[in-house]
Design a protein around this motif. Structure first.
Motif, short mmCIF file in Angstrom:
data_model
loop_
_atom_site.label_atom_id
_atom_site.label_comp_id
_atom_site.label_asym_id
_atom_site.label_seq_id
_atom_site.Cartn_x
_atom_site.Cartn_y
_atom_site.Cartn_z
N GLY A 106 0.82 -1.22 0.00
CA GLY A 106 0.00 0.00 0.00
C GLY A 106 0.85 1.26 0.00
O GLY A 106 0.57 2.22 -0.71
N GLU A 107 1.91 1.25 0.80
CA GLU A 107 2.78 2.44 0.87
C GLU A 107 3.45 2.70 -0.47
O GLU A 107 3.55 3.84 -0.93
CB GLU A 107 3.84 2.24 1.96
N VAL A 108 3.90 1.63 -1.12
CA VAL A 108 4.56 1.81 -2.42
C VAL A 108 3.55 2.31 -3.46
O VAL A 108 3.84 3.22 -4.24
CB VAL A 108 5.24 0.50 -2.89
N LEU A 109 2.34 1.77 -3.41
CA LEU A 109 1.30 2.22 -4.37
C LEU A 109 1.05 3.72 -4.21
O LEU A 109 0.92 4.45 -5.19
CB LEU A 109 0.01 1.43 -4.16
N LYS A 110 1.02 4.18 -2.97
CA LYS A 110 0.83 5.61 -2.71
C LYS A 110 2.00 6.41 -3.30
O LYS A 110 1.81 7.45 -3.94
CB LYS A 110 0.76 5.88 -1.20
N LYS A 111 3.20 5.91 -3.06
CA LYS A 111 4.41 6.61 -3.53
C LYS A 111 4.44 6.75 -5.05
O LYS A 111 4.96 7.74 -5.57
CB LYS A 111 5.67 5.87 -3.06
N VAL A 112 3.94 5.73 -5.75
CA VAL A 112 3.98 5.83 -7.21
C VAL A 112 2.75 6.55 -7.78
O VAL A 112 2.59 6.64 -8.98
CB VAL A 112 4.19 4.45 -7.91
N GLY A 113 1.90 7.03 -6.89
CA GLY A 113 0.84 7.93 -7.36
C GLY A 113 -0.59 7.48 -7.19
O GLY A 113 -1.51 8.19 -7.63
N ALA A 114 -0.84 6.32 -6.57
CA ALA A 114 -2.24 5.88 -6.40
C ALA A 114 -3.00 6.94 -5.60
O ALA A 114 -2.50 7.46 -4.60
CB ALA A 114 -2.30 4.53 -5.68
N ASP A 115 -4.22 7.25 -6.04
CA ASP A 115 -5.01 8.27 -5.37
C ASP A 115 -5.79 7.68 -4.20
O ASP A 115 -6.15 8.38 -3.26
CB ASP A 115 -5.99 8.89 -6.38
N TRP A 116 -6.06 6.39 -4.29
CA TRP A 116 -6.80 5.72 -3.23
C TRP A 116 -6.34 4.27 -3.20
O TRP A 116 -6.35 3.60 -4.24
CB TRP A 116 -8.31 5.82 -3.52
N VAL A 117 -5.89 3.83 -2.04
CA VAL A 117 -5.44 2.43 -1.91
C VAL A 117 -6.44 1.70 -1.03
O VAL A 117 -6.80 2.19 0.05
CB VAL A 117 -4.03 2.36 -1.28
N VAL A 118 -6.91 0.55 -1.49
CA VAL A 118 -7.84 -0.24 -0.68
C VAL A 118 -7.19 -1.56 -0.29
O VAL A 118 -6.39 -2.13 -1.02
CB VAL A 118 -9.19 -0.49 -1.41
#
Ligand code: ATP
Length: 140
Positions: A106-118
């Motif tokens: 989840g943290e990596v997804l946020k770092k690469v630009g995800a606007d919402w992680v579920v």
């Protein structure tokens, strides 16, 4: 376009999102690298295609940047999930929602630009507990 969604990864998670959006009148493009999964989804989405979301050319050829919201519902292949989110943001997709298997993912997804992680398992567990604590509150 605002009411146009693409769902990448048509497993149980992705397909249930795609179906619900389609049932509520939204345009939904289903995308899966697996031919069988893409075929099975045909009846539940506006259109479904076979494509690998880690391939920038494939994403461009399906016109992914025209979709306002793209859901990346790939879980087990963490590398593919991360790379897909990165490419979608680089291609200019406005809102990218991604499924994470665990906190680090989840943290990596946020770092690469995800606007919402579920976090489907975690979030569903919390929901079940809420339901048990306040059974009168119907939230589904
Ligand atoms: P679920 O838990 O939602 O049922 P699953 O257990 O089938 O999913 P996942 O690895 O999360 O397994 O894959 C979800 C879907 O994503 C699969 O149908 C898979 O074929 C698809 N998928 C995996 N990698 C890619 C990719 N690079 N491009 C497009 N689709 C992909």
């Amino acid at each position: 376009m605002a009411d146009q969604f693409a769902v990448i990864g048509l497993g149980r998670f992705g397909l249930s999102i795609a179906k619900k959006l389609y049932e509520s009148g939204r345009d939904v493009l289903g995308v899966d690298v697996n031919e069988e999964r893409a075929d099975e989804a045909q009846n539940y989405v506006t259109h479904s295609v076979i494509a690998d979301s880690t391939d920038p050319e494939a994403l461009k050829s399906i016109g992914i940047r025209n979709f306002d919201t793209v859901i990346v519902a790939i879980g087990n292949d963490i590398q593919a999930s991360i790379l897909s989110v990165l490419l979608l943001k680089e291609l200019g997709v406005n809102k990218v929602i991604a499924k994470a298997l665990n906190k680090l993912h989840g943290e990596v997804l946020k770092k690469v630009g995800a606007d919402w992680v579920v976090f489907p398992e975690r979030d569903m567990g919390i929901r079940v507990a809420h339901q048990l604590i306040s059974p009168k509150v119907l939230n589904f």
